[in-house]
Each structure stands twice: as C-alpha cells, then as structure tokens.
Scaffold this motif. Structure first.
Motif, mmCIF file in Angstrom:
data_model
loop_
_atom_site.group_PDB
_atom_site.id
_atom_site.type_symbol
_atom_site.label_atom_id
_atom_site.label_comp_id
_atom_site.label_asym_id
_atom_site.label_seq_id
_atom_site.Cartn_x
_atom_site.Cartn_y
_atom_site.Cartn_z
ATOM 1 N N GLN A 2 0.988 -1.121 0.161
ATOM 2 C CA GLN A 2 -0.259 -0.226 0.106
ATOM 3 C C GLN A 2 0.653 1.644 -0.561
ATOM 4 O O GLN A 2 0.072 2.454 0.354
ATOM 5 N N SER A 3 2.022 1.322 -0.141
ATOM 6 C CA SER A 3 3.331 2.253 0.252
ATOM 7 C C SER A 3 2.555 2.983 -1.389
ATOM 8 O O SER A 3 2.751 2.676 -2.567
ATOM 9 N N SER A 4 2.594 4.554 -1.008
ATOM 10 C CA SER A 4 2.491 5.422 -2.474
ATOM 11 C C SER A 4 3.338 5.477 -3.252
ATOM 12 O O SER A 4 3.496 5.981 -4.555
ATOM 13 N N HIS A 28 4.209 2.791 -5.969
ATOM 14 C CA HIS A 28 3.285 2.896 -7.021
ATOM 15 C C HIS A 28 3.884 3.859 -7.210
ATOM 16 O O HIS A 28 4.136 4.220 -8.963
ATOM 17 N N ARG A 54 -2.717 4.792 -8.686
ATOM 18 C CA ARG A 54 -2.578 4.394 -7.446
ATOM 19 C C ARG A 54 -2.252 4.420 -6.361
ATOM 20 O O ARG A 54 -2.649 4.450 -5.021
ATOM 21 N N CYS A 112 -3.068 5.815 -2.589
ATOM 22 C CA CYS A 112 -3.048 5.051 -1.043
ATOM 23 C C CYS A 112 -2.855 6.085 -0.430
ATOM 24 O O CYS A 112 -2.578 5.824 1.137
ATOM 25 N N ASP A 113 -2.304 7.296 -1.225
ATOM 26 C CA ASP A 113 -1.938 9.021 -0.377
ATOM 27 C C ASP A 113 -1.854 9.855 -1.111
ATOM 28 O O ASP A 113 -1.499 10.173 -1.738
#
Length: 638
Positions: A493-495, A498, A520, A524-525
C-alpha cells in the motif's frame, strides 16, 4: 522520500507540452538562423538583425531607406512654414514638401556614404523638423506618416553608428509608436538595449519579434511547415543567462525578507513523514509516544507542572505525541517552547532533567527548524545534541542533512563518515549518503551504499526505492523493476512504490501504465504531490482521441491538486504555469500565470528551487509585455 534534483530530471526531461503558447514553441519548426525579411539598410545591417548581440558596424555599403512620394489626395488644411493658416491644395503642397524632403534626404545619404554619421543624423533631423513645421498632424496623411517613420529609422541608424545609443533608442520608440510591427526598428531596439545592458527590456523585444513572426506565420506553424524564426534560440538563452542570476538573487532576498526563517511554514505532512520515516529510530519514538498517553492526558500534566523540568519533560512527550498524530504545527510549537525553557534554565536545569530529555528536545527542535529551512537554528540544536549524546550516529546523519541543504557537501561527507566510524551498521548514514552521492553524480557509489544498507536491513523500503531510481538513471529497467517488486512486497500500500513504478513506465514510454500507477499512488496517499504532478505529465504525453491534443484541462486539474496538497511543491507551479499560459485567451488570463508564479516563489527556499519558477516568470512577463507593445489581445495563436 522526496526526489533529489537529479532524480526529478528523469521525469521532467521527457515533458513535451503540446501547443504551449510560449516563446519557445516556434523553435520546434526552426531549420536555420533567420534574417529579417523587412526592408533593410544594407546587407550588413540585415546580418546584425539576425545576430542582435553584435555591436553596430560602421559600413559604407548600406543603403538608407528612401522617403516615399505622396499620392494625390483631396484638399485639407495645412500650416505654412511662416505659421499663417493659409488654405491651399493638398496636392500642390505635398508635391512641394516631398521635393524639399528628397533634396534633404540626398544630402543625408551623401554624408552617410562619407561615413559622417552624426552629420547625416543632423540632416535627417532637418527633414523631420520640416515636416513637423509644415503639417500640424502628419498622422492624418498615410504617406507622410510613412516618411516620418523612414526618416526616423535612417536617423536612428546614424545615431547608432555614431555611438549615440540613447538617441537611437528614442527614435526606435518613436517609430514603434507609429508602427508597432516595424521589424527593423524593433530589431535595432533589441541590439541597442543589449549594448546598454538593459537585458530585461531586450528580452521583451525578442518576444515581440517572435510573437509578430508567429502571428504572420500562424497557418504555416499550424500545419507544421518549416519556417525560420527571426531570433535564434541561443539569443534567448544568452539573454536569460544575463538576467537570471541577478533575478534569482533579488527574489531570494525578497522571500527571505518577507518570510524569515522563524516564520517559514512547515512542509506538507507527506513530506515530513517521508523524512522522519527514513530514519531507523522512527519505530522507537513512535512506540514511546504511544506509551506516553493521549493528548488530553499530556496536556493536563503540562498544566499541572510545577517546575521548569516538569514542563520541559511534559512538552517533549506532548510534542512527540503530536507528531504521532501528524499534527506537526502543534508538535513544532511544543518543542520550540521546551527549547526556550532550556535556554533560560541553562546548565542548572539541564542537570536535573530525567534521562535523555535534554538531548531529545534538542534533536526534535533541530528537526523542526530544518523542516522550516532554518538551517542555522537547526545546526545549533543538532551540534548541542551531539555534545550531549556523542555516540548517537543518527544525530550526525541529521547534521549532515543540514550541511547538504546548505550546499556544504564536503562537510556532509565527513559527518557521514564519522557516523559510520561510530557505527559501521548505521543504515541511516548509508541511505542518506547515497542521496548525497546522487547529487554528486556518483550513481555507482550511491548504489554501493544502498546495497550495503539492504544487506544490513533487507526490509528497508526506502533503500529499495532509492536503488530503483539509481537503476533507472543507469538505464537498467530490469534492475529497477526487481527493486520495486521487492519494495511492493514489503508494503503493497505504499504510495511511493506506485509512484516510482509509474516513473519507470514513464521512462519506457508506457504512458497508460504510468498513469495507472500514479493514480494508485494517490489512492494510497492523497497527500503525495509527486504522484499528481507525474500523472499530469503522463496525461500531457498521451494523445487525445483520434490522435488529437492531450487532455490539458485534466493535466491542469492534477497540477492544481498537487499544489493544494503541498503548496511548497515548486515543480507543480512550473508545469501548471506553462499549461495555463497555453490556454490563456487574453492578456488578463496570461497575467494570472504571473500571479501563480509569484505564489510559488513565496514557498521557495533555495536558489535551485527558485530557478525554474523565476525563469518561467521572466519569460511570461516578457511575452505579456511584448503582446501589449504589439497591441495584441492574446498570446494564443490558434
């Protein structure tokens, strides 16, 4: 983790802004240096016009412009030389006046051929005075008005060759008031302004020549037919080279005066988290913050504190808890308050504080000051912290970071080396020294540091991401993909994962895949400004339906979102300004771009951050001023 300048170029170098109404757009169609096609003084003068940087040449080979004969016209009221208001035939009067002008003109040309330039200028002045004394309003008569322009142009040439540049410039301005599109006068004005080192004004004249050229050749430009611009790209670069250093210094001084180091706002929460999460001590202090209790409880303890020591300890715990909740403004205020108490209490207070309270207050205050770009204040705190905690390698790394931002790279290297001597397994030192190696354009040394960092701590996601960037810089797409795959396994889920993967797709020309990854990243952020800017660039490099232009409104929306989530993300201002200028339908909306750049400049902290925005602002202002001088309503040539 924020990209370094060298890494940002991986994205920015690929940017192609289709249809941008910029001074640079005409060079897309240029095939060779241009010469003005307007009527000229001579072959030599034409060569000067195409190369305005050269000083005027004294050449007897030139042919001065010849005043035009008057056409027959209806009668009108004129004034005789004696000043008496006598009514006579315009036809007879004009014929006599033209005869007198031609005689004077012949004398002027003879003096010119004899290289008596200032004497020739006096003769042309005689002809101009004759017209002004004979006719109360020459502008009413087209042919007479054109004679005024011709005579002023000839006199301007003589003043230039005689070294009276200011007088030559006055005549150029007089011509352009009558005929704003007079290419020869504007070209001479450009040359004169350069000789007088009035480079800002010279750039306006370059823009005016280019805009007139684009206006005259809009159909050819639209069809992609090769045409030769009137001024070379190198001329613009030369002028910018003369303007930019002083303008950057001036703007930086204005920003520093308006926003002192103590008043600078903190960067976005995303930027702050990228920094503090990059240090190995992040999980440790987060755990302490969780154990210290909630904000209400800590505030109650602070209010109940009966001594400075209790107040400092309570402020440390509450400030750390604010950071835990990403309330960084409140966090900064608590640590600055604690620091003030420490300063007043001196050694006596320091000695009665529990454990490492003193060192940790100094560390956090130093970091808050560094984030606000108070570099002197930050280094003061960090050095005092090192004195209190001399074996702490992380503090040495943070000191090195301040030295990097101060441009003192050698001092930073020394601090990194000292940290690694204290602790050879200090992953913080390896990670951040790799950043410095990239700034030094030493990717292989950076790669070695990151590989050692990963060897010591295999799940260090920032090391894998940074290594992917280095592989991209080395054109090793497979290596970059391996690093990104590993990073994604660590944190799906790390921005940033991506966003970096999108950059890899972008570098490979896969815009649809790049845009999907950037989207994406923002999912995520939503506070990641890099992802929005990169998504906008992907949009601008993706043709519209049927091979049409890209979706500029969508790119603008994404760039505006980037600024909304991080007002200090200066790259977004540069790209947004370019796009908005391309869409401007009037000079009023074009001036709004200047206001946008001004907003971005308020958040710049260094000359490097200022450079791009200042450059675009200078060009935008010059284009708007040039369009106004040409009596144009818009920069849009569509």
């Amino acid at each position: 983790m924020a990209r370094s300048a060298s890494q940002t170029k991986i994205i920015n170098a690929s940017l192609l802004l289709a249809g941008v109404a910029s001074i640079l757009v005409v060079y897309k169609f240029a095939t060779k240096p241009a010469r003005s096609k307007s009527k000229s003084l001579s072959k030599d003068e034409n060569e000067e016009a195409s190369n305005p940087k050269s000083p005027s040449r004294n050449s007897s080979k030139e042919n001065l412009d010849t005043p035009l004969h008057s056409n027959k016209s209806s009668t009108a009221s004129v004034t005789s030389a004696s000043g008496a208001g006598e009514s006579t035939s315009t036809e007879d009067f004009m014929a006599e006046l033209h005869t007198q002008i031609e005689e004077i003109d012949k004398r002027g040309k003879a003096l010119f051929r004899a290289k008596k330039h200032l004497d020739a200028a006096e003769v042309f002045t005689e002809a101009l005075d004759l017209i002004n004394s004979k006719v109360s309003n020459a502008a009413k008569y087209n042919n007479l008005n054109r004679q005024l322009v011709t005579l002023m142009n000839n006199r301007s040439a003589m003043y230039e060759k005689g070294g009276l540049l200011e007088l030559a410039l006055v005549d150029c301005d007089g011509i352009l008031e009558i005929e704003a599109g007079h290419t020869k006068a504007r070209t001479r004005k450009l040359r004169l302004l350069e000789s007088l080192k009035r480079y800002d004004e010279a750039l306006v004249e370059v823009c005016a020549l280019q805009l007139k050229f684009m206006q005259d050749n809009r159909d050819k430009l639209r069809l992609g037919i090769p045409v030769t611009p009137p001024v070379s790209q190198s001329k613009i670069e030369e002028l910018m080279g003369n303007i930019l250093p002083g303008k950057i210094e001036e703007t930086l001084a204005e920003v520093q005066k308006k926003y002192g180091s103590e008043d600078r706002p903190l960067p976005s929460s995303h930027t702050i988290m990228q920094l503090i999460q990059s240090f190995a001590g992040y999980n440790s202090w987060m755990a302490k913050a969780a154990r210290d209790g909630g904000l209400d409880e800590l505030t109650a303890k602070l209010n109940a504190a009966s001594s400075d020591a209790e107040r400092v300890e309570s402020l440390l715990k509450r400030g750390r808890r604010y950071a835990y909740h990403r309330k960084f403004e409140e966090c900064k205020n608590d640590f600055e308050s604690a620091y003030v108490i420490l300063e007043k209490g001196g050694d006596e207070l320091t000695h009665i504080l529990e454990g490492d309270t003193y060192a940790r207050v100094l560390e956090w205050t130093g970091m808050c000051r560094h984030l606000r770009y108070d570099l002197d204040g930050a280094i003061k705190c960090y050095e005092a912290c090192s004195d209190a905690d001399p074996t702490n390698a992380e503090i040495l790394v943070k000191r090195a970071g301040v030295r990097m931002d101060s441009g003192k790279l050698e001092e930073a290297v020394s601090l990194f080396d000292t940290a690694l001597e204290l602790d050879p397994s200090a992953v913080d030192a390896l990670l951040h020294r790799a950043n410095l190696r990239m700034l030094e354009q030493k990717p292989l040394e950076a790669k070695a540091d990151l590989e050692r960092c990963i060897e010591l701590r295999p799940n260090h996601i920032f090391a894998h991401l940074r290594l992917a960037t280095i592989f991209m810089a080395l054109d090793d797409a497979n290596g970059a993909k391996r690093s990104l795959d590993t990073a994604e396994q660590i944190d799906p889920q790390s921005s940033e994962v991506h966003s970096y993967r999108g950059e890899l797709f972008f570098a490979q020309g896969q815009m649809e895949e790049a845009k999907a990854e950037f989207d994406r990243a923002t999912e995520c952020d939503g506070g990641n400004p890099t992802a929005y800017v990169n998504a906008a660039l992907a949009v601008m490099n993706t043709p519209g339906a049927g091979g049409g232009p890209p979706d500029i409104p969508e790119a603008i929306r994404l760039l505006e979102k980037a600024i909304n989530v991080d007002p200090q993300f200066h790259t977004a201002y540069v790209h947004l300004g370019q796009l908005k200028l391309s869409m401007a339908t009037s000079l009023i909306t074009a001036k709004e771009v200047v206001a946008l750049y001004d907003k971005g400049l308020e958040y710049c902290r260094t000359a490097d951050e200022l450079r791009d925005i200042v450059s675009m602002r200078i060009l935008t202002v010059a284009q708007v001023d040039a369009a106004s001088a040409l009596n144009m309503d818009t920069l849009n040539m569509q």
